[in-house]
Design an enzyme around this catalytic site. Structure first.
Site, short mmCIF file in Angstrom:
data_model
loop_
_atom_site.label_atom_id
_atom_site.label_comp_id
_atom_site.label_asym_id
_atom_site.label_seq_id
_atom_site.Cartn_x
_atom_site.Cartn_y
_atom_site.Cartn_z
N CYS A 1 66.62 59.59 71.84
CA CYS A 1 68.03 59.24 71.79
C CYS A 1 68.84 60.33 72.49
O CYS A 1 68.80 61.48 72.09
CB CYS A 1 68.48 59.09 70.34
N HIS B 1 56.42 58.14 66.07
CA HIS B 1 57.18 58.83 67.11
C HIS B 1 56.58 60.22 67.33
O HIS B 1 55.82 60.72 66.51
CB HIS B 1 58.66 58.93 66.71
N ARG C 1 61.84 47.57 73.78
CA ARG C 1 62.83 47.51 72.69
C ARG C 1 63.12 48.93 72.16
O ARG C 1 64.15 49.50 72.47
CB ARG C 1 62.30 46.58 71.57
N ASN D 1 58.97 57.29 71.05
CA ASN D 1 57.73 56.77 70.47
C ASN D 1 56.56 57.54 71.05
O ASN D 1 56.62 58.07 72.16
CB ASN D 1 57.59 55.29 70.83
ZN ZN Z 1 60.57 53.53 66.23
#
Ligand code: ZN
Length: 304
Positions: free
Chosen positions: A242, A211, A12, A251
């Site tokens: 990203c 993260h 996810r 993460n």
């Molecule tokens: Zn996160």
């Protein structure tokens, strides 16, 4: 031997910001590999508008595959009641809810005030518990906010306390969304929460989600563990960066966290060589931005 629960989030948090659509079979192969490595808790996807997050459009299929794996607790993240209803109907074991503790990040993320989000989520918690589902309540930006900077510890803990009060058993995750928490800050905030609020049987209700943007992901996990936190989120291959945010990494990597606990003599239930295989698979997902250190350490790779 003490034991930590690793909650895997690569399917996810790790995949959702990847640009090109990742084939459903690739996602399922990753879920299977992680399960084969001993992962028993996983955030497998998100029931969110496919217009908003196209990468999660096949969460229903990935979840059905995950539900076939013995002993795996599957979590689906949902932004609202509609998502919750989908998760319930699809048979997810646990529903993941989220809001930010800072107004500007919550506004940017879900276009609501914190109070509006909390009121909605409180209703979903009630109904999820009544439906027999487990709930994870994620509080984003508990340490640092991209708009407001370092978050006052009292402000973060106020939201933890409010979330905790919604249900006596519900798990609450204290999240370092930007990866800019400092280990001493994690120790204080997580430590306070662990000591102040337990389940009726005395067990801990606090999880930590971090993260690795600033390279402090593993240090922050160690700080959370030492403060008494026993549920840690991480993503195989350190996925989660990203592509549209230069320098943003993902993460904290599951294999790095697994190595940390292995060296500290804490059981994770993970098989090291199978975990590396799963991490390699995650890192090879087209369009992904992998992170983590352990995949690149030859001696660690040989230490099966
Ligand atoms: Zn996160």
């Amino acid at each position: 031997m003490s034991r930590v629960t690793i909650s895997e989030v690569a399917p996810r948090d790790g995949l959702q910001s990847i640009g090109p659509f990742v084939a459903t079979q690739t996602k399922i192969a990753l879920v299977n590999a992680l399960h084969a490595a001993g992962v028993r808790r996983m955030e497998v996807g998100s029931f969110v508008s496919p217009k908003a997050v196209p990468q999660m459009a096949d969460t229903g299929e990935v979840l059905q595959a995950a539900l076939r794996l013995p002993g795996l607790e599957s979590t689906v993240l949902v932004p609202n009641r509609r998502g919750f209803e989908m998760a319930r109907q699809a048979g997810a074991h646990r529903v993941g809810l989220f809001m930010s503790v800072t107004e500007s990040h919550n506004k940017a993320n879900v276009n609501r005030t914190c109070a509006e989000s909390f009121a909605d989520l409180a209703g979903i918690v009630r109904d999820a518990v009544a439906a027999g589902m487990k709930v994870r309540f994620n509080l984003s930006c508990c340490f640092h906010c991209p708009f407001e900077g370092v978050v006052p510890e009292r402000a973060a803990l106020d939201w933890v306390e409010r979330a905790i009060a919604l249900d006596p058993w519900m798990e609450v995750a204290i999240c370092d969304t930007t990866g800019n928490a400092a280990p001493d800050q994690v120790a204080r905030v997580v430590g306070h929460a662990v000591r102040a609020w337990t389940a009726p049987d005395g067990s801990s209700r606090i999880a930590f989600h971090g993260h690795d943007t600033y390279g402090m992901g593993v240090a922050n996990v160690a700080a959370a563990w030492n403060a008494g936190c026993t549920v840690i989120d991480s993503a195989a291959g350190g996925l989660g960066g990203c592509p549209f945010a230069p320098g943003a990494t993902g993460n904290v990597a599951t294999e790095d966290v697994a190595w940390l606990f292995r060296r500290m003599g804490v059981a994770t239930g993970l098989d090291w060589s199978k975990l590396l295989a799963a991490a390699d698979l995650a890192a090879a997902v087209p369009g992904s931005l992998p992170g983590g250190r352990m995949r690149a350490v030859p001696a660690a790779r040989r230490a099966a």
